[in-house]
Design a protein around this motif. Structure first.
Motif, PDB file in Angstrom:
ATOM      1  N   LYS A 413       0.625  -1.207   0.078  1.00 42.30           N
ATOM      2  CA  LYS A 413      -0.015   0.039  -0.015  1.00 42.30           C
ATOM      3  C   LYS A 413       0.821   1.056   0.135  1.00 42.30           C
ATOM      4  O   LYS A 413       0.408   2.529  -0.228  1.00 42.30           O
ATOM      5  N   GLY A 414       2.164   1.096   0.594  1.00 40.07           N
ATOM      6  CA  GLY A 414       2.860   2.332   0.417  1.00 40.07           C
ATOM      7  C   GLY A 414       3.225   2.706  -0.798  1.00 40.07           C
ATOM      8  O   GLY A 414       3.660   3.994  -1.087  1.00 40.07           O
ATOM      9  N   PHE A 415       3.246   1.791  -1.876  1.00 38.32           N
ATOM     10  CA  PHE A 415       3.471   2.104  -3.432  1.00 38.32           C
ATOM     11  C   PHE A 415       2.446   3.271  -3.814  1.00 38.32           C
ATOM     12  O   PHE A 415       2.654   3.743  -4.885  1.00 38.32           O
ATOM     13  N   LYS A 416       1.363   3.426  -3.112  1.00 32.61           N
ATOM     14  CA  LYS A 416       0.568   4.462  -3.661  1.00 32.61           C
ATOM     15  C   LYS A 416       0.683   5.852  -3.150  1.00 32.61           C
ATOM     16  O   LYS A 416       0.377   6.812  -3.629  1.00 32.61           O
ATOM     17  N   HIS A 417       1.840   5.872  -2.311  1.00 33.87           N
ATOM     18  CA  HIS A 417       2.445   7.333  -1.792  1.00 33.87           C
ATOM     19  C   HIS A 417       4.007   7.614  -2.375  1.00 33.87           C
ATOM     20  O   HIS A 417       4.524   8.154  -1.453  1.00 33.87           O
ATOM     21  N   ILE A 418       4.294   7.018  -3.558  1.00 34.42           N
ATOM     22  CA  ILE A 418       5.782   7.124  -3.624  1.00 34.42           C
ATOM     23  C   ILE A 418       5.827   8.494  -3.668  1.00 34.42           C
ATOM     24  O   ILE A 418       7.081   9.234  -3.463  1.00 34.42           O
ATOM     25  N   ASP A 419       5.092   9.378  -4.462  1.00 32.38           N
ATOM     26  CA  ASP A 419       5.418  11.000  -4.368  1.00 32.38           C
ATOM     27  C   ASP A 419       5.953  11.498  -2.896  1.00 32.38           C
ATOM     28  O   ASP A 419       6.783  12.321  -2.945  1.00 32.38           O
ATOM     29  N   GLU A 420       5.195  11.058  -2.149  1.00 34.27           N
ATOM     30  CA  GLU A 420       5.564  11.325  -0.795  1.00 34.27           C
ATOM     31  C   GLU A 420       6.815  11.012  -0.231  1.00 34.27           C
ATOM     32  O   GLU A 420       7.530  11.710   0.426  1.00 34.27           O
ATOM     33  N   TYR A 421       7.111   9.935  -0.514  1.00 39.12           N
ATOM     34  CA  TYR A 421       8.334   9.132  -0.060  1.00 39.12           C
ATOM     35  C   TYR A 421       9.456   9.736  -0.821  1.00 39.12           C
ATOM     36  O   TYR A 421      10.742  10.056  -0.304  1.00 39.12           O
ATOM     37  N   SER A 422       9.322  10.421  -2.299  1.00 43.28           N
ATOM     38  CA  SER A 422      10.070  10.928  -2.736  1.00 43.28           C
ATOM     39  C   SER A 422      10.588  12.469  -2.225  1.00 43.28           C
ATOM     40  O   SER A 422      11.626  12.864  -2.349  1.00 43.28           O
ATOM     41  N   ASP A 423       9.777  13.069  -1.584  1.00 41.78           N
ATOM     42  CA  ASP A 423       9.783  14.383  -1.165  1.00 41.78           C
ATOM     43  C   ASP A 423      10.309  14.447   0.423  1.00 41.78           C
ATOM     44  O   ASP A 423       9.724  13.838   1.394  1.00 41.78           O
ATOM     45  N   SER A 424      11.425  14.818   0.672  1.00 44.36           N
ATOM     46  CA  SER A 424      12.033  14.924   2.059  1.00 44.36           C
ATOM     47  C   SER A 424      11.523  15.772   3.013  1.00 44.36           C
ATOM     48  O   SER A 424      11.560  15.731   4.051  1.00 44.36           O
ATOM     49  N   ASN A 425      10.241  16.524   2.592  1.00 44.06           N
ATOM     50  CA  ASN A 425       9.622  17.386   3.558  1.00 44.06           C
ATOM     51  C   ASN A 425       8.225  16.752   4.125  1.00 44.06           C
ATOM     52  O   ASN A 425       7.693  17.215   5.019  1.00 44.06           O
ATOM     53  N   THR A 426       7.910  15.488   3.820  1.00 45.44           N
ATOM     54  CA  THR A 426       7.023  14.816   4.230  1.00 45.44           C
ATOM     55  C   THR A 426       7.455  13.835   5.164  1.00 45.44           C
ATOM     56  O   THR A 426       8.575  13.473   5.244  1.00 45.44           O
ATOM     57  N   GLU A 427       6.484  13.562   6.051  1.00 47.20           N
ATOM     58  CA  GLU A 427       6.834  12.202   7.017  1.00 47.20           C
ATOM     59  C   GLU A 427       7.335  11.014   6.463  1.00 47.20           C
ATOM     60  O   GLU A 427       8.190  10.363   6.938  1.00 47.20           O
ATOM     61  N   ARG A 428       6.564  10.488   5.490  1.00 51.10           N
ATOM     62  CA  ARG A 428       7.072   9.365   4.730  1.00 51.10           C
ATOM     63  C   ARG A 428       8.425   9.594   3.967  1.00 51.10           C
ATOM     64  O   ARG A 428       9.258   8.769   4.206  1.00 51.10           O
ATOM     65  N   GLY A 429       8.720  10.751   3.465  1.00 50.48           N
ATOM     66  CA  GLY A 429       9.745  11.186   3.134  1.00 50.48           C
ATOM     67  C   GLY A 429      11.137  11.194   4.108  1.00 50.48           C
ATOM     68  O   GLY A 429      12.199  10.606   3.703  1.00 50.48           O
ATOM     69  N   LYS A 430      10.747  11.609   5.204  1.00 52.28           N
ATOM     70  CA  LYS A 430      11.866  11.645   6.365  1.00 52.28           C
ATOM     71  C   LYS A 430      12.121  10.099   6.675  1.00 52.28           C
ATOM     72  O   LYS A 430      13.124   9.733   6.997  1.00 52.28           O
ATOM     73  N   LYS A 431      11.127   9.482   6.692  1.00 50.05           N
ATOM     74  CA  LYS A 431      11.166   7.989   7.216  1.00 50.05           C
ATOM     75  C   LYS A 431      11.920   7.123   6.205  1.00 50.05           C
ATOM     76  O   LYS A 431      12.595   6.351   6.735  1.00 50.05           O
ATOM     77  N   LEU A 432      11.869   7.254   4.807  1.00 49.41           N
ATOM     78  CA  LEU A 432      12.584   6.548   3.688  1.00 49.41           C
ATOM     79  C   LEU A 432      14.122   6.964   4.048  1.00 49.41           C
ATOM     80  O   LEU A 432      14.979   6.018   4.124  1.00 49.41           O
ATOM     81  N   ARG A 433      14.380   8.365   4.391  1.00 48.24           N
ATOM     82  CA  ARG A 433      15.858   8.661   4.450  1.00 48.24           C
ATOM     83  C   ARG A 433      16.344   7.928   5.633  1.00 48.24           C
ATOM     84  O   ARG A 433      17.517   7.652   5.945  1.00 48.24           O
ATOM     85  N   LYS A 434      15.687   8.030   6.883  1.00 49.40           N
ATOM     86  CA  LYS A 434      15.985   7.475   8.091  1.00 49.40           C
ATOM     87  C   LYS A 434      16.439   6.082   8.180  1.00 49.40           C
ATOM     88  O   LYS A 434      17.321   5.672   8.432  1.00 49.40           O
ATOM     89  N   THR A 435      15.665   5.338   7.382  1.00 51.62           N
ATOM     90  CA  THR A 435      15.409   4.045   7.231  1.00 51.62           C
ATOM     91  C   THR A 435      16.886   3.539   6.383  1.00 51.62           C
ATOM     92  O   THR A 435      17.624   2.630   6.679  1.00 51.62           O
TER      93      THR A 435
END
Length: 473
Positions: A413-435
């Motif tokens: 279900k995370g693949f529906k939010h790829i734009d957010e994961y690409s963006d460092s300003n979102t919570e998902r983006g920050k989590k991707l970078r931290k992980t």
């Protein structure tokens, strides 16, 4: 990927094609090939495996074996080429660069009745053979090339050496890769890389537009098909694959990379990221100009804490086995301890695809005493395996570290939010970078934004292919 080079000349063309093709060696590591034409012997061809030795060493005897006033050469990361074809259009040599993702469908739809193809290891069909068969469906090269490109899913830029001594060059239909023509007093050349012919004393004559087809002879350049209106040149060329001296659509690779680094430094300064680092460094080779731009803009000194030993070690991605590539990459890195011990280092890499070798690099730095290793990627997170060009070994999206982390964090279900994961300003983006940072022991991680890399290239976004980052076609 791959690259090609061709010459039509008043004199023997083999020397220029040998050196011009060799200047494309950064684009492929598997096969090299040359074809020539002269009126006494007709078409001639040589193909060699270049996985364990460079093009120039495999073809150094070609000057005694081939000659002709017209010739083409190819560096291929996939199929053996050029191929010699005999058809109703005449005899010709052909090579292509690109990727045909619907090859089996094309064979079934157009060529299954009565046609045959030379199978390679594993039963795969040679893509160049397939393109030639599609071209041969029509009554002229012009119509055949247009037909082939209209049916191919992916891309195919084509170079054909005819048995009349002319060369036909066709850029893929939306111009994902460049095709350029040079001229000197003796004739013309056609090339993927502009610097290849400038070193041979040719001057810029023409850059083919998307889908444009021309025939080149000593009489001049004849346009067989005009350029289309839509262009989608690969933006990743500037970040990674292009050679520093190359120009695509008027934009130099080295200049773009330095500008890209400057933009990343500006963004880090605004966010107050990685403050207090001792040195800015580049992951060799293509990460270095990005890092120079970053260092110049940030005011932090540029340094090279390790040097690649290249005189004897082959390129690390040559082996098909990841373990072999990782081992070779490790053996090539020689540390400069004075620039590593107790230092906070910020490294810029051209991209983070799978991250396998990058983790080895970071472990190497910590093993040699680094206090912190911050990482910056000169392009956005790669979220989609390229379906247009054969520019990497990734066969599907799940080869990509960003995709794997999203799956780990949130499931499919995370693949529906790829734009957010690409963006460092979102919570998902920050989590991707931290992980990813935790996995690879980065002190911090940031990616260039899509807007930033487009700004660094300086070409309208509508003319760039950013599929691997954005998923937009």
């Amino acid at each position: 990927m791959g690259g090609f080079f061709g010459v039509v000349s008043k004199h023997d063309a083999i020397s220029d094609v040998f050196f011009g093709t060799d200047y494309h060696s950064h684009l492929g590591t598997r096969r090299g090939g040359l074809a020539s034409f002269n009126h006494e012997e007709g078409l001639q061809r040589k193909i060699h495996n270049i996985e364990n030795s460079p093009f120039r060493t495999k073809f150094e005897k070609v000057f005694d074996q081939m000659w002709g006033n017209a010739a083409i050469g190819c560096i291929s990361d996939t199929d053996p080429q050029p191929l010699l074809i005999r058809s109703k259009l005449g005899s010709y040599a052909i090579c292509i660069i690109g990727l045909i993702s619907n090859a089996n469908k094309l064979i079934d739809e157009y060529l299954s009745s009565g046609g045959h193809f030379g199978a390679m290891t594993g039963g795969m069909v040679n893509s160049t053979d397939l393109v030639a068969a599609l071209i041969n469906q029509k009554e002229s090269f012009e119509e055949g090339i247009k037909f082939a490109q209209s049916k191919i899913e992916g891309s195919a830029s084509i170079l054909i050496l005819r048995d009349n001594g002319s060369i036909i060059a066709a850029r893929d239909k939306v111009g994902r890769l460049p095709v350029l023509i040079g001229k000197n007093e003796d004739g013309y050349c056609v090339s993927f890389e502009s610097f290849a012919y400038k070193k041979l004393d040719y001057n810029d004559e023409k850059e083919l537009g998307p889908g444009e087809i021309v025939e080149i002879s000593l009489d001049g350049i004849k346009q067989l098909n005009p350029p289309g209106k839509e262009m989608k040149i690969c933006a990743f060329l500037w970040s990674y694959y292009g050679y520093p001296t190359a120009n695509y659509e008027g934009v130099n690779v080295e200049v773009m990379r330095c500008r890209n680094g400057e933009i990343m430094a500006e963004n880090d300064k605004k966010q107050k990221n990685a403050e207090g680092v001792d040195y800015v460094c580049g992951v060799p080779d293509s990460g270095i100009p990005h890092a120079i731009g970053y260092a110049n803009k940030s005011g932090v000194q540029f340094a090279r804490p390790f040097i690649k030993y290249t005189p004897t070690w082959p390129r690390s991605f040559m082996s098909a086995k990841q373990s072999d590539r990782t081992h070779v990459a490790k053996m090539k890195m020689i540390p400069v301890h004075e620039l590593i011990q107790d230092k906070k280092l910020l490294f810029v890499d051209d991209s983070i695809v799978r991250g396998t070798q990058l983790k080895g690099t970071v472990d190497f730095l910590y093993d040699n005493g680094a206090k912190e290793v911050h990482m910056r990627s000169a392009c956005p997170p790669i979220m989609y395996a390229c379906k247009y060009l054969n520019f990497s070994r990734n066969k599907n999206d799940m080869d990509l570290i960003a995709r794997r982390v999203i799956l780990e964090l949130e499931g499919e279900k995370g693949f529906k939010h790829i734009d957010e994961y690409s963006d460092s300003n979102t919570e998902r983006g920050k989590k991707l970078r931290k992980t990813i940072s935790d996995k690879f022991n980065f002190a911090s991680l940031e990616f260039q934004s899509l807007e930033g890399i487009i700004k660094a290239i300086g070409i309208d976004e509508c003319k760039l292919c950013t599929y691997c980052w954005s998923g937009r076609e």
